[in-house]
Write an enzyme that holds these catalytic residues in place. Structure first.
Site, PDB file in Angstrom:
ATOM      1  N   ASP A 112      -0.071  -2.570   2.958  1.00 29.11           N
ATOM      2  CA  ASP A 112      -1.523  -2.722   3.006  1.00 29.11           C
ATOM      3  C   ASP A 112      -2.004  -2.174   4.352  1.00 29.11           C
ATOM      4  O   ASP A 112      -1.779  -2.781   5.391  1.00 29.11           O
ATOM      5  CB  ASP A 112      -1.865  -4.210   2.857  1.00 29.11           C
ATOM      6  CG  ASP A 112      -3.370  -4.478   2.889  1.00 29.11           C
ATOM      7  OD1 ASP A 112      -4.145  -3.538   3.152  1.00 29.11           O
ATOM      8  OD2 ASP A 112      -3.754  -5.647   2.659  1.00 29.11           O
ATOM      9  N   LYS A 163     -12.986  -0.499   6.309  1.00 24.96           N
ATOM     10  CA  LYS A 163     -12.620  -0.762   7.696  1.00 24.96           C
ATOM     11  C   LYS A 163     -12.589   0.555   8.468  1.00 24.96           C
ATOM     12  O   LYS A 163     -13.313   0.748   9.421  1.00 24.96           O
ATOM     13  CB  LYS A 163     -11.265  -1.463   7.792  1.00 24.96           C
ATOM     14  CG  LYS A 163     -11.253  -2.971   7.537  1.00 24.96           C
ATOM     15  CD  LYS A 163     -11.784  -3.387   6.196  1.00 24.96           C
ATOM     16  CE  LYS A 163     -11.784  -4.880   5.959  1.00 24.96           C
ATOM     17  NZ  LYS A 163     -10.584  -5.403   5.325  1.00 24.96           N
ATOM     18  N   TRP A 176      -3.762 -11.801   5.294  1.00 29.20           N
ATOM     19  CA  TRP A 176      -3.781 -10.802   4.211  1.00 29.20           C
ATOM     20  C   TRP A 176      -2.435 -10.681   3.517  1.00 29.20           C
ATOM     21  O   TRP A 176      -2.368 -10.310   2.348  1.00 29.20           O
ATOM     22  CB  TRP A 176      -4.298  -9.455   4.717  1.00 29.20           C
ATOM     23  CG  TRP A 176      -5.762  -9.552   5.038  1.00 29.20           C
ATOM     24  CD1 TRP A 176      -6.347  -9.471   6.266  1.00 29.20           C
ATOM     25  CD2 TRP A 176      -6.838  -9.800   4.115  1.00 29.20           C
ATOM     26  NE1 TRP A 176      -7.708  -9.651   6.175  1.00 29.20           N
ATOM     27  CE2 TRP A 176      -8.037  -9.853   4.867  1.00 29.20           C
ATOM     28  CE3 TRP A 176      -6.906  -9.998   2.736  1.00 29.20           C
ATOM     29  CZ2 TRP A 176      -9.278 -10.090   4.279  1.00 29.20           C
ATOM     30  CZ3 TRP A 176      -8.153 -10.225   2.147  1.00 29.20           C
ATOM     31  CH2 TRP A 176      -9.315 -10.270   2.917  1.00 29.20           C
TER      32      TRP A 176
HETATM   33  C1  LIG Z   1     -10.231  -6.418   4.245  1.00 24.25           C
HETATM   34  C2  LIG Z   1      -8.798  -6.479   3.871  1.00 24.25           C
HETATM   35  C3  LIG Z   1      -8.371  -6.731   2.562  1.00 24.25           C
HETATM   36  C4  LIG Z   1      -9.341  -7.054   1.432  1.00 24.25           C
HETATM   37  O1  LIG Z   1     -10.056  -5.945   1.084  1.00 24.25           O
HETATM   38  P1  LIG Z   1     -11.126  -5.973  -0.119  1.00 24.25           P
HETATM   39  O2  LIG Z   1     -11.540  -4.542  -0.188  1.00 24.25           O
HETATM   40  O3  LIG Z   1     -12.211  -6.911   0.272  1.00 24.25           O
HETATM   41  O4  LIG Z   1     -10.422  -6.418  -1.339  1.00 24.25           O
HETATM   42  C5  LIG Z   1      -7.020  -6.722   2.288  1.00 24.25           C
HETATM   43  N1  LIG Z   1      -6.126  -6.472   3.255  1.00 24.25           N
HETATM   44  C6  LIG Z   1      -6.498  -6.232   4.533  1.00 24.25           C
HETATM   45  C7  LIG Z   1      -5.450  -5.954   5.566  1.00 24.25           C
HETATM   46  C8  LIG Z   1      -7.834  -6.226   4.880  1.00 24.25           C
HETATM   47  O5  LIG Z   1      -8.214  -5.979   6.148  1.00 24.25           O
END
Ligand SMILES: *Cc1c(COP(=O)(O)O)cnc(C)c1O
Length: 361
Positions: free
Chosen positions: A172, A196, A102
């Site tokens: 993030d 998540k 990511w």
């Molecule tokens: C799932 C995830 C993403 C991507 O998320 P989307 O909502 O599909 O764009 C980005 N960063 C992390 C750490 C993730 O777990």
């Protein structure tokens, strides 16, 4: 009806109480004679739902008043592009720490808009560790420093916010938001897709220090401008009302369960159960992440070969344990243990792991 234990990395399991409440309110929300998803986002009913969700998220995460909280579409990936467009001047440098899949996505999305500088990269070590802060080559005058608080695929997680000096820290938090207490004031910007740990897919949360919203950034449309979303309480256009409502129910549930302190305890206990099961298996199960940075949320683990892995996935599904197949980028298995995963589910998983090893080890 039996609900299985769902270890999906995302979209992920939701609290049963939240699903039940949504079900009960589906046709008639609060006696208004319509579903919440059928009402105007500018009407009093939805405005109250939206404001309550924000107030509850602020309470849950102890978000200071000088931070705006935005509810946006586009997922975390869109934020990875928008944060560069909004907070870096044309040609300005931004620092990125690469700790897994990511982090690389964040760079890919930002690169059209900033001079990406990789200050540290864990790829040579197979993303089994977070490069130590002392080795990061931070740039003077960087627009921001970007980290991935928890790597959902590689299973490495920061313990606390690194000190990055003058530039604001952007993080993030898609797969670990609200999983433990954090000091929001250490970050300039926190973003997370909700699917998540916060609720359903289709909405993301951006928590940003208000003074950063004054940065000019780069030429862009109003709809890509965080300050405009903040000025209009995330109702610049029609927001994803259903997702916002479900996020609100999920956050409320987390508060009622005891808040982030309680989830920090539960999440530590759940992760310890799985890591103990792996480490005590004599090498039958393997997780190679450095213990100090092992993720509490997403635990990738491996069996000796592909045939056993396929068998584990099939047999665990039969046993009511869903979505344990690893991400295709790393293979193997993965258990995601977000806030809504109960301890009983994790106990069922480690019992299954022991039984599987007895039969196949
Ligand atoms: C799932 C995830 C993403 C991507 O998320 P989307 O909502 O599909 O764009 C980005 N960063 C992390 C750490 C993730 O777990």
């Amino acid at each position: 009806m039996t609900r299985a234990y769902n270890f999906s990395a995302g979209p992920a399991t939701l609290p049963e109480a939240v699903l039940r409440q949504a079900q009960a309110e589906m046709l008639d929300w609060n006696g208004v004679g319509a579903s919440i998803v059928e009402l105007s986002h500018r009407g009093a009913e939805f405005m109250a739902v939206a404001a309550q969700a924000e107030a509850d998220l602020r309470a849950l995460m102890s978000i200071p008043d000088d931070y705006a909280v935005l509810f946006m579409q586009g997922g975390a990936t869109t934020q990875q592009a928008l944060l560069a467009l909004n907070f870096a001047a044309p040609g300005q440098r931004a620092d990125y720490v690469v700790t897994g899949h990511w982090s690389k996505t964040a760079i890919k999305q930002a690169r059209p808009y900033v001079d990406v500088h990789v200050v540290a990269d864990g790829e040579a070590g197979g993303f089994r560790d977070i490069p130590p802060r002392a080795q990061w080559a931070l740039s003077p005058g960087a627009a921001y420093v970007h980290i991935t608080a928890n790597e959902t695929i590689h299973g490495v997680e920061y313990r606390g916010a690194p000190d990055v000096g003058g530039a604001p820290l952007f993080a993030d938090f898609s797969s670990s938001i609200a999983s433990e207490p954090i000091d929001v004031s250490k970050y300039g910007l926190i973003y997370a897709g909700a699917q998540k740990n916060l609720g359903p897919v289709g909405i993301s949360v951006v928590i940003v220090r208000r003074e950063l919203l004054e940065r000019a950034g780069q030429p862009r449309a109003d709809i890509f401008t965080y300050a405009s979303h903040a000025a209009r309480d995330s109702m610049l256009n029609t927001p994803p009302t259903w997702n916002w409502y479900l996020l609100g129910l999920t956050v409320r549930w987390m508060l009622e369960q005891g808040g982030v302190e309680e989830f920090a305890r539960r999440n530590a206990a759940k992760a310890a159960l799985v890591y103990q099961a792996i480490d005590a298996s004599g090498g039958f199960y393997r997780n190679e992440v450095a213990p100090a940075v092992r993720s509490r949320m997403n635990i990738p683990f491996f069996l000796p070969d592909e045939a056993l892995t396929a068998r584990f996935v099939a047999e665990s599904r039969e046993a009511g344990l869903l979505a344990l197949k690893g991400h295709k980028a790393v293979g193997g298995l993965r258990a995601s243990l977000y806030n809504a995963m109960p301890l009983e589910g994790v106990q069922a998983l480690v019992d299954f792991m022991a039984d599987f090893q007895r039969r196949h080890g």
